[in-house]
Design a protein around this motif. Structure first.
Motif, mmCIF file in Angstrom:
data_model
loop_
_atom_site.group_PDB
_atom_site.id
_atom_site.type_symbol
_atom_site.label_atom_id
_atom_site.label_comp_id
_atom_site.label_asym_id
_atom_site.label_seq_id
_atom_site.Cartn_x
_atom_site.Cartn_y
_atom_site.Cartn_z
ATOM 1 N N ILE A 209 -21.875 38.192 27.747
ATOM 2 C CA ILE A 209 -20.716 38.873 28.328
ATOM 3 C C ILE A 209 -19.424 38.179 27.922
ATOM 4 O O ILE A 209 -18.431 38.831 27.562
ATOM 5 N N LEU A 212 -18.534 39.051 24.283
ATOM 6 C CA LEU A 212 -17.994 40.406 24.170
ATOM 7 C C LEU A 212 -16.544 40.452 24.649
ATOM 8 O O LEU A 212 -15.689 41.088 24.014
ATOM 9 N N GLN A 213 -16.255 39.784 25.743
ATOM 10 C CA GLN A 213 -14.886 39.746 26.253
ATOM 11 C C GLN A 213 -13.945 39.067 25.260
ATOM 12 O O GLN A 213 -12.858 39.576 24.967
ATOM 13 N N PHE A 217 -13.769 43.358 23.805
ATOM 14 C CA PHE A 217 -14.450 44.442 24.499
ATOM 15 C C PHE A 217 -14.223 44.349 26.003
ATOM 16 O O PHE A 217 -14.033 43.268 26.558
ATOM 17 N N THR A 218 -14.272 45.499 26.648
ATOM 18 C CA THR A 218 -14.063 45.576 28.091
ATOM 19 C C THR A 218 -15.089 46.533 28.695
ATOM 20 O O THR A 218 -15.919 47.093 27.978
ATOM 21 N N ASP A 219 -15.030 46.695 30.005
ATOM 22 C CA ASP A 219 -15.970 47.574 30.726
ATOM 23 C C ASP A 219 -17.419 47.229 30.396
ATOM 24 O O ASP A 219 -18.275 48.108 30.250
ATOM 25 N N ILE A 220 -17.722 45.961 30.293
ATOM 26 C CA ILE A 220 -19.050 45.506 29.872
ATOM 27 C C ILE A 220 -20.032 45.714 31.022
ATOM 28 O O ILE A 220 -19.845 45.176 32.114
ATOM 29 N N THR A 221 -21.072 46.495 30.758
ATOM 30 C CA THR A 221 -22.024 46.868 31.801
ATOM 31 C C THR A 221 -23.448 46.751 31.272
ATOM 32 O O THR A 221 -23.771 47.300 30.220
ATOM 33 N N TYR A 232 -26.443 46.334 26.734
ATOM 34 C CA TYR A 232 -25.105 46.382 27.333
ATOM 35 C C TYR A 232 -24.289 47.533 26.728
ATOM 36 O O TYR A 232 -24.421 47.851 25.539
ATOM 37 N N ALA A 234 -20.237 48.679 26.325
ATOM 38 C CA ALA A 234 -18.884 48.144 26.372
ATOM 39 C C ALA A 234 -17.948 49.084 25.626
ATOM 40 O O ALA A 234 -18.399 49.981 24.906
#
Length: 237
Positions: A209, A212-213, A217-221, A232, A234
């Protein structure tokens, strides 16, 4: 476990292309479901972009391209991989479904792609753990982010694990029993187990996570989990 010699080393992205799809589905509980959910997430993200162009990182074998191409006849794809045998398998599967006009397969890395094409979405399924070292993983994700339009979805799956966590022995024993019950041989299991931290380089969920940030990237789920395999969703900032 036992010592590996060079002829016995295991790597999912350089596996025997004729058995790859069968064996990886036996190794990962919910393998098909993970890909079905991948398609659902991309479809929901791109519902207003009927002619979306996607980049498939680690396209060898053709699983993602054939699934997405079959369900979305207006989408087009650039698939990249460094394994020539697996790309050849992808090409055969693309030809079987007559998707050639919408698919561009290349033996290259994302870092080596120099053209200034921006993509509407991306997948990176079951290959990040084969990239050795955090900096190399970060370069891949930075390069991928640079190829995506703002707001573009990414679906990424990898083996994520802290190999020194106390629960690892239990997870490995359970995974071994699953694989053997599914039809994986003891030798195949031992090659897989020996490969963790050697041919592959897993990272923890928390580090995944964070990477990715850091890479845009955002909205990582987290949308999928099966032993240490995680998926994941994103979006590119």
């Amino acid at each position: 476990m036992r010592e590996n010699d060079d002829s016995q080393r295991m790597s999912w992205d350089t596996a025997d292309e004729n058995r790859y799809e069968q064996s990886i589905a036996m190794k990962i509980p919910g393998y098909a479901h993970m890909h079905d959910l991948m398609e659902r997430l991309l479809a929901a993200s791109l519902m207003n972009q009927p002619q979306a162009r996607l980049i498939i990182v680690g396209a060898g074998g053709g699983k993602e391209i054939t699934l997405l191409g079959n369900r979305h006849p207006e989408w087009s794809f650039t698939g990249i991989d460094l394994s020539e045998p697996m790309l050849q398998l992808a090409a055969r599967r693309v030809a079987e479904l007559k998707l050639e006009s919408r698919v561009d397969l290349r033996m290259t890395s994302i870092e080596a792609m120099l053209e200034e094409v921006m993509y509407d979405g991306a997948t990176c399924m079951l290959m990040l753990h084969f990239i050795q070292g955090l900096e190399a993983k970060k370069r891949l994700l930075h390069s991928l982010a640079a190829k995506l339009k703002s707001g573009a979805p990414l679906v990424i799956a990898a083996v994520n694990a802290d190999l020194h966590a106390p629960a690892n022995a239990t997870i490995m024993n359970a995974w071994r029993e699953h694989m053997l019950h599914a039809g994986i041989t003891v030798d195949e299991w031992e090659r897989f187990a020996d490969s963790l931290g050697q041919e592959s380089d897993p990272i923890s969920s928390e580090v995944m996570i964070q990477l990715l940030q850091e890479c845009g990237f955002t909205d990582i789920t987290r949308y999928f989990g099966s032993f240490w395999v995680e998926g994941y969703y994103a979006r590119r900032i």
